[in-house]
Design an enzyme around this catalytic site. Sequence first.
Site, PDB file in Angstrom:
ATOM      1  N   GLU A   1      41.601 -37.899   7.710  1.00 50.36           N
ATOM      2  CA  GLU A   1      42.435 -37.119   6.687  1.00 50.36           C
ATOM      3  C   GLU A   1      43.707 -37.404   6.741  1.00 50.36           C
ATOM      4  OE1 GLU A   1      41.329 -35.458   4.263  1.00 50.36           O
ATOM      5  OE2 GLU A   1      39.384 -34.857   4.701  1.00 50.36           O
TER       6      GLU A   1
ATOM      7  N   SER B   1       5.543  10.363  34.185  1.00 52.61           N
ATOM      8  CA  SER B   1       5.896  10.424  35.674  1.00 52.61           C
ATOM      9  C   SER B   1       6.805   9.803  36.129  1.00 52.61           C
ATOM     10  CB  SER B   1       4.410   9.933  36.133  1.00 52.61           C
ATOM     11  OG  SER B   1       3.163  10.858  35.652  1.00 52.61           O
TER      12      SER B   1
END
Length: 654
Positions: A60, A320
């Site tokens: 770019e 339990s």
Amino acid sequence: MPALDRAFAPQITRATPSAIVVDRHGTLLRAFTDDGGRWRLPVTVDEVDPRFVDLLVAYEDQRFYDHNGVDPRAIVRAAGQAVVSGAIVSGASTLTMQTVRLMTDARRRTPWRKLSEAVTALQVERRLSKDEILTIYLNQAPYGGNIEGVRAAALAYFGREPARLTLAQAALLVALPQSPEARRPDRHPEAAQAARGRVLDRLQARGVISARDAAEAKREPVPTRRRPVPRLAPHLARDLVAADPTAKRIETTLDAEWQARLEALAGERVDLVGPDVSAAILVAEIATGEIRASVGSARFLDPRRAGHVDMVHAVRSPGSTLKPFIYGMAIEAGLIAANTLLKDTPSTFGGYEPDNFDDTFHGLVTATEALKRSLNVPAVMLLDALGAVRLAVRLQEAGATVALPQSASATLAIGLGGFGTRLVDLASLYTALARDGHPLPLYAHGAPPPVPHRLLERRAAAAVDAILAGMKPPQNARAGLIAYKTGTSYGYRDAWAVGYDARHVVAVWIGRPDGTPVAELTGWTDAAPLLFDAFARIGIAPRPPRPAQTPTAELPPPLQRFLPRGRGAAQASDLAIAFPPAGATVALGMPGGARQPLMARVLGERVDAWLLDGRPLDVRPGRRTAEIEVQAGAHTLTVVTAGGASERVSFRVE
């Protein structure tokens, strides 16, 4: 010029990123879209593969690090190409100018707009470093649909962070922002592949990559679908973001790798249990209370399993799983020791008649065996002596949720799960058994919560810890690696298992989030295997061996057998063991190596319990004689009456 620059300063706007939740190492757990529905995940230049940055600049803006926002050479080159060809061949926009366009969200590409971008680019370069400009570009470049920024794109298209990319992946990410919709690989894979090829060709022509590397990258398939953004610990992440909507990065104590393993495990397990069933798993460090994994449901997006419900924090009946704390409190109060005899027979406590899970009773058993077998009557008997309110208050002081019906007080039923609590609370309570009685609050974010009250005295916690360490493991699992306890709520609605090794406590739950019973669902058959599998996936830290508990016969007489409330102390008696005599040597050998049983006999009161070397024998209560199978060596025979009187003798067998 400087005065004009100051008077018309550029608007440097950084887009608001999506909120993210990360683990203890910074690994992404879950991300959320921003207010506009876009995936925009924050990233810095240092968090992106350097090769991608090099390719981006080479493709770019080759002179990005040399110019001051506008590249005169690029302008001359682009103009010359346009004159020669009669059309625009390449642009002259620098990365800085493209970044300005992203910050202003400019759509129209007029000459005036280009001039404005160039001027603004010069101003931006005076105020920001090159890395700061790149950071804005990397976070705001469009990649198709609602994806913005290279991190969101890498995760969506490749399922990976941008820190490590292949050449083909990097080239595609360079190509997409130029025409993000037209080149979307999930919709236009041919266009994406062609654009990637052009990037590779230009980079090869400029000598950035070799012809061989370019050819190999072109052979790599282009992704044809979007991958989901990571959604680990979705329940926890959702709650943390809801609690702080302005936060954009929330750090947790979780481990992403463990979280992924255990989420997969939960999904695998519920498929074996049945439809509409969910599961939850919590892992925390015993030393710090930091949560390492929090699986709130088996599948977050499964509506049949109510996957959106966080069962780690849902209030359910614990079955339990609280029995260890009843026994611990009884040991702490001096009512029992680990091998005190308890009676497991049909009993009534003020109209409350508990029975056992298997609808059978076992007579006299030690406290150790009663807890290992999770017998209900002995637990309720101890709780009756301690007081149900006392247990409830102790649990609350330790930081646990104790949810009772409105205006109701604690009753003996809480010992068997007759109230509501949470999985995270159970895990916290069990840290006390591994920490000399001190529970630790568990947390996944922020500062550690205040440490609650001590739950058990050190001696009591150690005794219960030793009992749970001797629990029988599920089928195909090794014994002695972890201490744990299971639980099943009334009506097969909830199956629990909580255990710990030397470093971590793990708590699991299985059931239906809507509370519907699940046939044959139990803590032993369903939750315990899940618990052991969870430990296998995180690695077990072996626990040190625990000292042996004092045998029943060697306990002080008041601790040899527990007398229920109201029975009083043992009375004097004329109980005596007639055979074998104290100190005797008994010959039981027979021809051929066989051994005949020992015929033991007592005088005086009838015997309620017979024990050989501290272990209860299967002899019907009330008898004065017993036929005992015994091996050669030294032994101790103990007998106990219903009134609590006891007698013992030591002898040898040849």
